[in-house]
Structure formats: C-alpha cells, structure tokens
Write an enzyme that holds these catalytic residues in place. Structure first.
Site, short mmCIF file in Angstrom:
data_model
loop_
_atom_site.label_atom_id
_atom_site.label_comp_id
_atom_site.label_asym_id
_atom_site.label_seq_id
_atom_site.Cartn_x
_atom_site.Cartn_y
_atom_site.Cartn_z
N ASP A 117 0.86 -1.18 0.00
CA ASP A 117 0.00 0.00 0.00
C ASP A 117 0.89 1.23 0.00
OD1 ASP A 117 -2.44 -1.35 -0.01
OD2 ASP A 117 -2.56 -1.41 2.18
N ASP A 136 -6.86 -1.25 -4.73
CA ASP A 136 -7.97 -0.93 -3.83
C ASP A 136 -8.89 0.11 -4.47
OD1 ASP A 136 -6.77 -2.61 -1.94
OD2 ASP A 136 -5.72 -0.95 -0.98
#
Length: 165
Positions: A117, A136
């Site tokens: 991330d 995401d």
C-alpha cells in the site's frame, strides 16, 4: 458471452493489473518500507505492507487462507461477470475493475505475503485515512459502478411502474 465482451474483459484485466503492478514495482524499488514522500499538503506516498484485506480486515487469517479467500472471490466475480446481462455495461465494467484489483493484490499477497500500500490521504494533525493502493481504488470504483448501474435500473423500473399505474 460474446467474443467482444471477452476481449474487453481481458483488456480491462490486463490494464488494471499492469497499472497496479507497475506502480507497486516502482514503490517497492524506490522507497524503503515505512518511508513517506509528500506529494501535496493532503496526500503522500507512504510505503507500507498490509497483511490483511481492506482496512486490515482479516489480518488474523493465515496467509494461505487469505489467498484462498481471494481466489474464491475472484472465481465468483468471473461467474458474476459472465452471468450479468450484456446491457448492464456499467456493472460489467465494475466487475472487471474489482477482479483486476483483486488480482493485483493477490499477486502481492503471493509474492510478499502482504499487499503493498502506498497512498495516504490526510489533513495534517487532524485526519488520516487508511493507506491503500491503486488495486484498492479499482475495487472501490468497481463497486461504485455497480451501485450506480443498479440505482439507474431501479429508477428506470420505478418510472416505468409509475407510468403504468
């Protein structure tokens, strides 16, 4: 399933997965884990690894359990895409985005036992959103696309029913 729809499925998956993986490759090869690069007063690149799913849910699951769960969801989404009417283009597009995002994160999970991330939204000293990645974002945009499509269908159906009264 038409050849044209299959082409767009594959094209969408290739684009989403390649974009996601290219950015993650750049992040993992240029930023040390835990480092931050401010881009704007409200957004930074912040390299972290997430062993769970969105917002670290299921982080207590085993590595292989998350892989199995992700594969199961991807298989279900392929089935859903195949069985969604061709005229529901926005829903089908949304499903492709979700599958592409899921595959992108699955690749990370297999390679690193966690998902890379790197996007951090924040208001300094006031608010910080969960750190996430492009995959995401694809998953979220896909879900929004499906919701919009379903809402539009509901509105059309409601109008049609109101006219027939």
């Amino acid at each position: 399933m038409t050849l044209k729809s299959l082409f767009f499925l594959l094209l969408g998956l290739i684009i989403t997965v390649l974009l996601d993986q290219a950015i993650k490759y750049w992040i993992t090869h240029t930023m040390l884990l835990g480092t931050e690069i401010p881009l704007f007063p409200f957004i930074s690149l912040y390299h972290v690894r997430n062993s769970g799913i969105a917002f670290s849910f299921f982080s207590s699951f085993s590595h292989w359990g998350l892989i199995a769960l992700t594969i199961t969801i991807i298989v279900f989404l392929f089935w859903l895409w195949k069985n969604t009417e061709l005229d529901k283009a926005l829903s089908r597009f949304g499903i492709v985005l979700i599958i592409g995002g899921a595959i992108g994160n699955l690749i990370d999970r297999i390679r690193f036992q966690a998902v890379t991330d790197y996007i951090l939204f924040y208001i300094d000293g006031v608010f910080s959103f969960a750190i996430f990645n492009l995959a995401d974002t694809f998953i979220t945009l896909g879900a929004i696309s499906i919701l919009i499509d379903e809402f539009c269908i509901w509105i059309k159906t409601k109008r049609h029913l109101d006219k027939s009264k």
